[in-house]
Design an enzyme around this catalytic site. Structure first.
Site, PDB file in Angstrom:
ATOM      1  N   ASP A  89       0.868  -1.178   0.000  1.00  0.00           N
ATOM      2  CA  ASP A  89       0.000   0.000   0.000  1.00  0.00           C
ATOM      3  C   ASP A  89       0.907   1.231   0.000  1.00  0.00           C
ATOM      4  O   ASP A  89       2.120   1.136   0.208  1.00  0.00           O
ATOM      5  CB  ASP A  89      -0.948  -0.039   1.209  1.00  0.00           C
ATOM      6  CG  ASP A  89      -2.186   0.843   0.985  1.00  0.00           C
ATOM      7  OD1 ASP A  89      -2.239   1.565  -0.036  1.00  0.00           O
ATOM      8  OD2 ASP A  89      -3.090   0.822   1.840  1.00  0.00           O
ATOM      9  N   ASP A 124      -3.885   7.169  -3.580  1.00  0.00           N
ATOM     10  CA  ASP A 124      -5.297   7.544  -3.756  1.00  0.00           C
ATOM     11  C   ASP A 124      -5.807   8.244  -2.500  1.00  0.00           C
ATOM     12  O   ASP A 124      -5.143   8.229  -1.459  1.00  0.00           O
ATOM     13  CB  ASP A 124      -6.138   6.294  -4.036  1.00  0.00           C
ATOM     14  CG  ASP A 124      -6.057   5.279  -2.908  1.00  0.00           C
ATOM     15  OD1 ASP A 124      -4.932   4.975  -2.462  1.00  0.00           O
ATOM     16  OD2 ASP A 124      -7.103   4.785  -2.454  1.00  0.00           O
ATOM     17  N   ALA A 192     -11.735   2.693   0.885  1.00  0.00           N
ATOM     18  CA  ALA A 192     -12.446   3.425   1.939  1.00  0.00           C
ATOM     19  C   ALA A 192     -13.729   2.743   2.397  1.00  0.00           C
ATOM     20  O   ALA A 192     -14.735   3.393   2.668  1.00  0.00           O
ATOM     21  CB  ALA A 192     -12.730   4.854   1.477  1.00  0.00           C
ATOM     22  N   CYS A 275     -13.312 -24.539  17.818  1.00  0.00           N
ATOM     23  CA  CYS A 275     -12.439 -24.567  16.647  1.00  0.00           C
ATOM     24  C   CYS A 275     -11.440 -25.702  16.834  1.00  0.00           C
ATOM     25  O   CYS A 275     -11.146 -26.085  17.964  1.00  0.00           O
ATOM     26  CB  CYS A 275     -11.714 -23.218  16.543  1.00  0.00           C
ATOM     27  SG  CYS A 275     -10.339 -23.175  15.388  1.00  0.00           S
ATOM     28  N   CYS A 277      -8.264 -25.715  15.222  1.00  0.00           N
ATOM     29  CA  CYS A 277      -6.926 -25.337  14.743  1.00  0.00           C
ATOM     30  C   CYS A 277      -5.904 -25.781  15.796  1.00  0.00           C
ATOM     31  O   CYS A 277      -6.276 -26.102  16.925  1.00  0.00           O
ATOM     32  CB  CYS A 277      -6.868 -23.842  14.463  1.00  0.00           C
ATOM     33  SG  CYS A 277      -6.604 -22.814  15.917  1.00  0.00           S
ATOM     34  N   CYS A 280      -6.332 -24.170  19.221  1.00  0.00           N
ATOM     35  CA  CYS A 280      -7.529 -24.543  19.993  1.00  0.00           C
ATOM     36  C   CYS A 280      -7.511 -26.010  20.413  1.00  0.00           C
ATOM     37  O   CYS A 280      -8.173 -26.392  21.375  1.00  0.00           O
ATOM     38  CB  CYS A 280      -8.783 -24.201  19.186  1.00  0.00           C
ATOM     39  SG  CYS A 280      -8.891 -22.435  18.848  1.00  0.00           S
TER      40      CYS A 280
HETATM   41  N1  GUN Z   1      -6.587   0.724   3.076  1.00  0.00           N
HETATM   42  C1  GUN Z   1      -7.895   0.696   3.449  1.00  0.00           C
HETATM   43  N2  GUN Z   1      -8.632   1.449   2.612  1.00  0.00           N
HETATM   44  C2  GUN Z   1      -7.803   1.966   1.700  1.00  0.00           C
HETATM   45  C3  GUN Z   1      -7.988   2.829   0.567  1.00  0.00           C
HETATM   46  O1  GUN Z   1      -9.101   3.285   0.258  1.00  0.00           O
HETATM   47  N3  GUN Z   1      -6.874   3.127  -0.174  1.00  0.00           N
HETATM   48  C4  GUN Z   1      -5.635   2.649   0.157  1.00  0.00           C
HETATM   49  N4  GUN Z   1      -4.605   2.961  -0.631  1.00  0.00           N
HETATM   50  N5  GUN Z   1      -5.434   1.853   1.223  1.00  0.00           N
HETATM   51  C5  GUN Z   1      -6.505   1.521   1.976  1.00  0.00           C
HETATM   52 ZN    ZN Z   2      -8.696 -22.118  16.625  1.00  0.00          ZN
END
Ligand code: GUN
Ligand code: ZN
Length: 488
Positions: A89, A124, A192, A275, A277, A280
């Protein structure tokens, strides 16, 4: 071969293969979020949980001298010690929380390329869902311009993601998706949406996903940014999302929360561990609560159940019963049930994506009456031409030979030719005491069938448990006779 190949489909969901510089991954899948500063479960361990691709934040690496220098010298994969695909990101999340970041779009894209990211994200603007339409449009226009800049800038093997913004405004989401689609990105994250999920606004989330999908090429891979709770995987996948990312496994663990596919428990409320796993199996609920490394154990459990649910979703697509799984999962919380109802408001669109033959349709409740398969039957009624006498029945009678046509009556579909009884979707497993909604749909479809065939004369052998206000309407039609029910 294209970068994204779809191999199986169900509703708008699909199993696909996405090719990246560090290998091919199978979708749908979830990318565990790696925090380059502190990470309890090592990236090199992530494959053991089922992870095929990781996601981390290039801005965190960029900001810290030690991390930046190592990433530039040895590459991102060496920094994290993971040789599979890694998405990064851009710092947009920090932008949305702190209002600004100390990097430009070009700088962060350039940095992602230099460190060898597999899927890069431009800077963004994640627009909060509750801003005004004007603000959402302004932000979206800036995002689109930054993405255009990034698209021109990026050459080489890195896949470039084009995040779709537009807050909760359906026309903006669709417009943004269409605009980005024209520029050609390799992955389309829907951005978002975290505030929507945090406040349980799952029905709004359905609107956002469906609108954005409508603006994209159906063959393009979609990432639902920030979605990591397994409870909503089936729903989001059925709407056409392919990639997810989970910081939830670690964040929930920090809050002592134990994730399941039906929701979340606070670990201190657990008397039993539901669970199997390794965590657990190795601990009782009491031991887990008191363990010195409780946070790490919870993170491990949370990751196991996250990937378990994704495998369940994939199996459902492969078998063709994803909508049954969605209907089950959406009964875990009333807000999810709202989302299910909202999803079926998009049945005309889902119907266009849905394969025409799948595994047996299981009726799971009133919402099933709105499934795309039921809608498809309604659309196809126009193609059914009937002449002469028509028997409509839901149980065997000795009268078949007395009629020119024999039709079966089965809610929620309505009346269909007997010859199709064993064919999908009419071989559906349904309840023997139909609910109001399925009778409503079945009778509306039957009324339509009768209206479309004014030359034919219909006789309906009714059952007592098929009583519904619409029966009266049917009885009033000139060419329709009801044989009253025998006691069931
Ligand atoms: N992580 C969670 N939402 C968003 C988003 O809208 N844009 C970016 N770049 N990272 C995110
Ligand atoms: Zn578990």
């Amino acid at each position: 071969m294209s970068q994204f190949d779809i191999t199986h489909k169900d509703a708008a969901g699909r199993i696909g293969k996405l090719t990246t510089p560090h290998g091919v991954i199978e979708t749908p899948t979830v990318m565990p979020v790696i925090n380059p500063n502190l990470q309890t479960i090592k990236p090199s361990e992530m494959r053991d949980f089922g992870a095929e691709i990781l996601i981390t934040n290039s801005y965190i690496i960029y900001r810290k001298d030690e991390l930046r220098e190592k990433a530039l010298a040895d590459g991102l994969h060496s920094l994290l010690d993971f040789d599979g695909p890694i998405m990064t990101d851009s710092g947009s999340f920090q932008l949305s929380v702190y209002g600004e970041v100390e990097v430009t779009n070009q700088e962060i894209i350039d940095f992602q390329q230099k460190i060898g990211t597999d899927i890069g994200v431009p800077l963004d603007i994640p627009t909060h869902p509750d801003v005004t339409y004007e603000k959402a449009k302004q932000d979206m226009d800036i995002t689109i311009e930054r993405l255009r800049e990034a698209r021109e800038f990026v050459q080489g093997s890195m896949l470039l993601a084009g995040p779709v913004q537009g807050a909760v405004y359906k026309d903006l989401r669709e417009e943004c998706a269409r605009e980005l689609s024209g520029m050609g990105f390799e992955v389309y994250p829907f951005g978002a949406v975290v505030p929507l999920m945090e406040s349980y606004r799952y029905a709004d989330l359905v609107d956002v996903i469906a609108s954005a999908k409508k603006g994209l090429d159906p063959a393009a891979p979609v990432h639902l940014f920030g979605a990591g709770h397994p409870m909503m995987f089936a729903l989001a996948v059925a709407l056409g999302c392919d990639l997810f990312d989970s910081a939830a496994y670690a964040l929930y663990a920090k809050d002592r929360r134990y994730i399941t596919s039906r929701g979340t428990y606070h670990v201190d409320q657990l008397k039993y561990l539901p669970c199997s796993c390794p965590v657990c199996i190795d601990h009782t609920a009491e031991e887990l609560k008191k363990a010195h490394n409780c946070t790490e154990l919870l993170a491990r459990h949370n990751l196991y159940v996250t990937f378990e649910e994704m495998r369940e979703v994939k199996q459902a697509i492969w078998e063709g019963n994803l909508l049954e799984l969605v209907e089950q999962r959406c009964r875990s919380h009333p807000r999810m049930l709202e989302a299910l109802k909202q999803m079926y408001n998009y049945s005309p669109w889902l119907e266009e994506c849905d394969p025409s033959s799948k595994s047996t349709f299981f009726y799971c409740g009133p919402e099933s009456s709105k499934r795309p398969e039921v809608l498809r039957f309604n659309k196809n009624l126009e193609r059914l031409t009937l002449k002469g006498s028509v028997l409509i029945r839901s149980y065997p009678t000795k009268k078949d030979r007395e009629y020119d046509n024999v039709m079966m009556f089965k809610p929620p579909f309505g009346s269909y030719p007997q010859d199709l009884a064993e064919v999908y979707p009419f071989n559906a497993e349904v309840v023997r005491t139909p609910d109001y909604e399925s009778l409503e749909t079945a009778y509306l479809n039957t009324i339509r069938l009768v209206e479309l065939n004014p030359e034919a004369t219909f006789t309906f052998f009714m059952k007592e448990r098929f009583e519904h206000p619409l029966v009266e309407k049917l009885g009033e039609m000139d060419n329709f006779t009801i044989v009253p029910p025998k006691a069931d």
